[in-house]
Design an enzyme around this catalytic site. Structure first.
Site, PDB file in Angstrom:
ATOM      1  N   ARG A   1       0.793  -1.108  -0.027  1.00  0.00           N
ATOM      2  CA  ARG A   1       0.034  -0.292   0.016  1.00  0.00           C
ATOM      3  C   ARG A   1       0.917   1.284   0.048  1.00  0.00           C
ATOM      4  NH1 ARG A   1      -1.399   0.010   5.896  1.00  0.00           N
ATOM      5  NH2 ARG A   1      -3.146  -1.289   5.481  1.00  0.00           N
TER       6      ARG A   1
ATOM      7  N   ASN B   1      -5.781   1.994   8.016  1.00  0.00           N
ATOM      8  CA  ASN B   1      -5.411   2.120   9.289  1.00  0.00           C
ATOM      9  C   ASN B   1      -4.957   0.976   9.838  1.00  0.00           C
ATOM     10  OD1 ASN B   1      -5.385   2.675  12.284  1.00  0.00           O
ATOM     11  ND2 ASN B   1      -6.928   4.181  12.065  1.00  0.00           N
ATOM     12  N   ASP B   2      -3.770   0.568   9.916  1.00  0.00           N
ATOM     13  CA  ASP B   2      -3.208  -0.346  10.268  1.00  0.00           C
ATOM     14  C   ASP B   2      -3.551  -0.925  11.742  1.00  0.00           C
ATOM     15  OD1 ASP B   2      -1.384  -1.539   8.321  1.00  0.00           O
ATOM     16  OD2 ASP B   2       0.007  -0.219   8.953  1.00  0.00           O
ATOM     17  N   CYS B   3      -4.112  -0.066  12.490  1.00  0.00           N
ATOM     18  CA  CYS B   3      -4.372  -0.398  13.850  1.00  0.00           C
ATOM     19  C   CYS B   3      -5.762  -0.480  14.268  1.00  0.00           C
ATOM     20  CB  CYS B   3      -3.781   0.773  14.642  1.00  0.00           C
ATOM     21  SG  CYS B   3      -1.927   0.878  14.503  1.00  0.00           S
TER      22      CYS B   3
ATOM     23  N   ASN C   1      -8.047  -3.187  14.098  1.00  0.00           N
ATOM     24  CA  ASN C   1      -7.860  -4.463  14.010  1.00  0.00           C
ATOM     25  C   ASN C   1      -9.185  -5.149  14.489  1.00  0.00           C
ATOM     26  OD1 ASN C   1      -4.854  -3.709  15.265  1.00  0.00           O
ATOM     27  ND2 ASN C   1      -5.187  -4.190  13.149  1.00  0.00           N
TER      28      ASN C   1
END
Ligand code: BGC
Ligand code: NOJ
Length: 819
Positions: free
Chosen positions: A365, A487-489, A491
């Site tokens: 990405r 937003n990798d966070c 989850n």
């Protein structure tokens, strides 16, 4: 309010005037295969292509004092025994006239003490795998000076991770050779490596050292080596322990005399079957490397290489030069933002003051988004990058989250299953084709997962990117989020309750219905882009299908994704909304407001206006727009890493700068030029320069984050340099505020300016032609282009047709007040 330096715009330099900046303020050396980071006090390290696997020199992250390990020099005054470093570190003796000039691909650091001025220029010549330190020493005293100059580096035993952890082995493997004053670092060359490093000097040596603890002396640090204190090197040869490199040069300078000393640090490879000379020995064959060393020991070769480097950057930056009423826009667009985009292109997220060079390779990405910021400067390299990235795509359309720069192979060691990943490839390809007109790239055969024999046209990869989302929809018709999205966070399927477990790799819980409104917006945008590509590629039926898919997703967002006054963020595993007024914390998020409006959703029914008003009232701060509000005050197992950060930091309601330009673009789409520029300037590093003591990171590049309003350090930046913020801000300001935007059939001129501007000019290279663009507007008004004159001829609309390569085109655009 404090500054630590100033911009020298004419020289394209930032000039730092005191060494004790709040954090090391770094720059990058190298733009091809050999790289280094260098701080304003000469800290940093070098590597060949891969910051983890081929690291040349050691650096100690998170050390006290900060920024230890670098390209160090020491001066010792023979008469007084006084010693100092002309870059301040590591000795930290006071300097007069300390200065550091960070320029494009080079850094010069100097200072004066006791009448001796020393300035070192550091750079990597184009086409070479070495760095040059050219030190110019001047005796400003009225009597002659007897000086000793010592250089010092510490070699890394190649794999930086192993080097920092595997001491039971590493203390026994280090090997060097010293021949004719050149120090060769050859750890593991005896076995499977065919590469070595060299450290050479133009001056005759009085001595040298290669064993760190001999050079420093037992229990001494870099600030006070015994060799420098006594003025004597030991000619030590490292066997195991910590190999270092240090030259000792004795110089006698007459009053007013200037002398140049050139030091080279380089990386070299030999053919596997010609490693040793004589064959069968253990001595490095130096036939290939010696001519290179000899060449750059000469100052005329050094000067010529430096001039070539400067010309290279000037040429790159000439692609786009603007002149506007804002010095912060001009400075960032013309120099620093463009430069930062090239750095992210080269290094992705691997090596900075915050990225240790051992953690992350090239993000799928990330690299696709970085491309948006450099495609106009380096279109051929963008093409190659696209093909490399696409070759890591999986046959099902999904993506490895990252790939390794050395092997170009996909790697899921930091996780997989981020459902947004494949869609970014479409945006990157669309940007490339709009910039270049090279639609043929869509026919280029590209393998899946680098598997030979799996080649299919790039166009097919893009189709699979889109269907990957379509095959993974949730109950609201919105895309399932997978491990996370941009937003990798966030989850939503992790439910991690084990300390230290990685949110990026932990096993996801199955069976949930977590959906992402952000991916929905991104999908709609990508579907529209792919439809345009398909049409031009003679696939009109496909295009109809993509437009339909876009409309279906648009409708899903307007129903399932709308919260009443803004776009929702997501639905969690259980189907509960995230980013909704129904939530106690995290009621509104920035990402879907930006991405959905970029996709055109809500521009026709008031939703976009309403969402932007909510952003203004709930998320905007003087230091930028925060990610969400209210911040999460405790750990939410159902939300994941986002709630692990204390309020106001990183993804938990920090100003995550990458997202701000999406709002800037959205504001221009809604016609709000004042708000667009205002938001843009809140995070523009140059505009924040006067508050350098608060901002703390470099004032010439974007940082990933600025602490949000919930943090005790609101306004403090972190993670400078390697961030998608660079590409998106360049796109936002040049493509949407100034509105100079490549399109398939030409260059669009569609500015959305603040009321008080009276216009601007731009010189833009586009498909080999040169466009001189002047935009005029009466101050006090806002509006869009109402009159467009191209080479003296008025044309309808706002698209300047692409001119043949080599042409010079004059464009005059006038903006009239709306209504
Ligand atoms: C950070 C993210 C980053 C991710 C990558 C997280 O800890 O907060 O910003 O993208 O790690 O591994
Ligand atoms: C940094 C990562 O490199 C990027 O890919 C991600 O989108 C942001 N963090 C937000 O989590």
């Amino acid at each position: 309010m404090a500054r630590f330096g100033r911009f020298d715009d004419a020289a394209r330099e930032y000039v730092i005037s005191r060494p004790d900046t709040p954090l090391p303020w770094i720059n990058y050396l190298g733009c091809e295969d050999y790289f280094g980071i260098i701080s304003n006090t000469a800290g940093g390290y070098s590597f060949y292509r891969d910051a983890r696997l081929r690291r040349l020199t050691r650096y100690r992250y998170n050390n006290a004092p900060l920024d230890m390990g670098g390209r160090y020099l020491y001066l010792r005054d023979g008469s007084s025994g006084e010693l100092w470093s002309p870059s301040w570190q590591p000795v930290r003796a006071e300097l007069e006239d300390y200065r550091c000039r960070h320029g494009l691909g080079y850094t010069a650091i100097g200072g004066r003490r006791a009448g001796i001025d020393a300035e070192t220029l550091y750079f990597v010549p184009l086409g070479e795998t070495l760095e040059i330190w050219r030190t110019r020493l001047t005796n400003q005293r009225t009597e002659s000076a007897d000086l000793s100059l010592f250089s010092a580096i510490e070699f890394c035993l190649w794999d930086a991770w192993d080097d920092a952890t595997n001491f039971q082995r590493n203390y026994s493997t280090g090997e060097v050779e010293v021949v004719d004053g050149v120090i060769y670092h050859k750890t593991e060359y005896r076995e499977r490596r065919n590469h070595f490093a060299y450290f050479a000097c133009s001056a005759e040596l009085a001595g040298f050292d290669t064993q760190r603890d001999v050079f420093l002396g037992p229990y001494r640090g870099w600030e006070h080596p015994i060799a420098v204190e006594t003025g004597h090197s030991s000619d030590s040869i490292a066997h195991g322990w910590a190999p270092c490199g240090s030259h000792h040069v004795e110089l006698s300078l007459q009053p007013g005399e200037t002398r140049d000393v050139v030091i080279l640090l380089g990386y070299a490879e030999n053919p596997t079957d010609a490693k040793f000379d004589p064959p069968g020995s253990q001595t490095i064959d130096k036939r290939l490397v010696l001519p290179v060393i000899d060449r750059y020991r000469r100052t005329d070769a050094v000067d010529a290489a430096f001039q070539r480097l400067r010309d290279h950057w000037d040429e790159l930056l000439e692609t786009l030069q603007v002149s506007t009423p804002s010095e912060h826009v001009d400075r960032m667009v013309n120099t620093w933002n463009a430069y930062q985009c090239m750095v992210t292109f080269n290094l992705s997220r691997s090596a900075s003051s915050f990225e240790s060079g051992i953690g992350r390779g090239m993000g799928f990405r990330d690299s696709n988004q970085d491309l948006l910021g450099f495609v106009h400067m380096a279109p051929e390299r963008a093409r190659e990058r696209i093909l490399d990235i696409a070759a890591t795509q999986l046959p099902g359309g999904g993506a490895y989250h990252q790939y390794q720069p050395l092997t170009k192979a996909g790697n899921d060691s930091i996780g997989a299953g981020f459902h947004d990943d494949p869609l970014w490839l479409i945006l990157a390809v669309a940007a490339y084709v709009k910039e270049t007109g090279d639609g043929a790239v869509l026919d280029e055969p590209v393998p899946y997962d680098n598997d030979p024999g799996s080649q299919s046209p790039l166009y097919d990869h893009l189709q699979r990117s889109l269907s990957y989302t379509q095959e993974r929809l949730g109950p609201h018709g919105l895309p399932l989020i997978g491990r996370a999205d941009w937003n990798d966070c966030l989850n939503l399927n992790c439910f991690s309750d084990t300390p230290g477990e990685s949110f990026q790799t932990t096993e996801n819980r199955r069976g949930g219905v977590a959906e992402s409104v952000f991916i929905a917006g991104l999908f709609a945008l990508a579907a529209a882009e792919l439809a345009m590509l398909a049409e031009r590629h003679g696939r009109c039926d496909d295009a109809v299908g993509y437009r339909r898919a876009q409309a279906t997703m648009d409708a899903a967002v307007r129903s399932g994704g709308w919260d009443g006054a803004w776009f929702r963020r997501a639905y969690d595993y259980f189907g509960n909304p995230v980013g909704s007024s129904e939530n106690e914390e995290g009621q509104i998020f920035i990402e879907p407001q930006g991405m959905c409006i970029l996709a055109g959703i809500g521009l026709d029914d008031g939703k976009a206006e309403a969402a932007l008003a909510s952003v203004a009232s709930r998320l905007a701060t003087p230091h930028g727009i925060v990610l969400h509000q209210p911040a999460y005050t405790r750990y939410h197992v159902e939300l994941g890493e986002i709630s692990t950060y204390p309020p106001g930091y990183k993804e938990n309601a920090g100003v995550f700068c990458h997202t701000n330009p999406w709002i800037v673009i959205a504001e221009t789409l809604a016609g709000n030029g004042d708000r667009a520029l205002d938001y843009y300037l809140r995070i523009n590093p140059s505009a924040r320069e006067p508050i350098s003591d608060l901002h703390r990171c470099e004032p010439y590049v974007y940082s990933q984050v600025i602490a949000g309003r919930d943090a005790p350090t609101h306004g403090e930046a972190k993670n400078s340099w390697l961030t998608g913020t660079a590409a998106w801000n360049l796109v936002a300001v040049t493509g949407w505020i100034l509105g100079i935007r490549p399109d398939h059939d030409g260059l669009r001129i569609d500015p959305c300016l603040p009321a008080d501007w009276d216009g601007f000019t731009v010189v833009r290279r586009f498909r080999g032609a040169r466009y001189h663009i002047t935009v005029t507007k009466s101050p006090g008004t806002q509006g869009r282009v109402s009159r467009l004159v191209v080479d003296g001829r008025q044309i309808d609309g706002n698209l300047v047709p692409a001119a043949p390569a080599g042409a010079t085109v004059t464009v005059e655009a006038a903006i009239r007040a709306a209504g």
